[in-house]
Design an enzyme around this catalytic site. Structure first.
Site, PDB file in Angstrom:
ATOM      1  CG  HIS A   8      -0.293   0.079   2.552  1.00 39.89           C
ATOM      2  ND1 HIS A   8      -0.075  -1.049   3.311  1.00 39.89           N
ATOM      3  CD2 HIS A   8       0.188   1.118   3.284  1.00 39.89           C
ATOM      4  CE1 HIS A   8       0.510  -0.697   4.462  1.00 39.89           C
ATOM      5  NE2 HIS A   8       0.688   0.603   4.469  1.00 39.89           N
ATOM      6  CG  HIS A  87       3.587   4.909   5.203  1.00 38.51           C
ATOM      7  ND1 HIS A  87       2.548   5.409   5.960  1.00 38.51           N
ATOM      8  CD2 HIS A  87       3.238   3.624   4.916  1.00 38.51           C
ATOM      9  CE1 HIS A  87       1.631   4.459   6.128  1.00 38.51           C
ATOM     10  NE2 HIS A  87       2.027   3.368   5.506  1.00 38.51           N
ATOM     11  CD  GLU A 136       3.433  -0.202   7.179  1.00 39.25           C
ATOM     12  OE1 GLU A 136       2.873   0.801   6.674  1.00 39.25           O
ATOM     13  OE2 GLU A 136       2.815  -1.081   7.815  1.00 39.25           O
TER      14      GLU A 136
END
Lengths: 145, 145
Positions: A8, A87, A136
């Site tokens: 994502h 992010h 991430e």
């Protein structure tokens, strides 16, 4: 590290409900998950599922609204009040191996692995060590390939 | 608009070759396209292909290095010298229909549709109208579904 799927992109927003309406009504998204609070990150979060050519597992837009102005996302929004790209998240097969590999390369891993919004272990790597992108790293959900 | 595939995230970099090395050596990417210059955007560009569960068409990382400090990406890098997430690109089936729909909603489309890095027509929408995200809309390549 073995690069996995781009799970994502994390998008911060000052108003989660308005962002859901935007993705539905302006962008034409038809599959948006129910919002929930992820206490460990102090955010209210949901995912916009995007279409793929294969019909499975598109890269999601993770919409994030801080539940506290003192949270990481809350502080980011202070500097970026409209919201925006916060992010980028890639999957890996083994979260602890990935952490060791980043650390061996001198990359600053921010804290210990913890449970993320998809229920698997995640950590973040410092944007200054990652070409300006808060990154991430997320262990792939069980059963995924 | 009918939301299509998340084609790529655009990542600005002051040094394309260093970014290619980063994605290969740190992130573990195994499929990175040859860089080329896209004159219309004043960038040198290449794509990092990311894995998918289906094996086809993952969301790409588009690496962008400006060829001039006066270009849009050059000016962005002045404010973000490390580089970082510059834009987000979604596919649509019909570029002109998408432009009309954005304009009907009062979204500022930046210029006329033009040929993008994948050889199909693209346009950008102003980040202030798009939740803080510079958004590229791209007509799906012919033959894609």
């Amino acid at each position: 590290m073995k690069l996995g799927r781009m799970n994502h992109i994390g998008v911060a927003t000052p108003d989660l409900d308005a962002s859901i309406a935007f993705y539905r009504d302006v962008m034409g998204a038809t599959d948006i998950t129910e919002p929930f609070v992820l206490e460990s990150q102090q955010v209210r979060v949901c995912f916009v599922n995007t279409p793929t050519d294969s019909g499975i597992n598109g890269t999601q837009v993770e919409l994030l609204q801080p539940t506290s102005p003192d949270s990481a996302v809350g502080k980011w929004l202070e500097k970026n009040p409209l919201g925006g790209q916060h992010h980028l998240c890639f999957e890996v097969p083994d979260i602890h191996a990935a952490k060791s590999e980043f650390e061996a390369l001198g990359k600053r891993v921010l804290g210990e692995p913890r449970v993320g919004a998809h229920g698997t272990m995640i950590f973040f790597v410092h944007p200054k060590d990652m070409g300006g992108i808060l990154t991430e790293i997320m262990e792939s959900p069980k059963g995924a390939h």
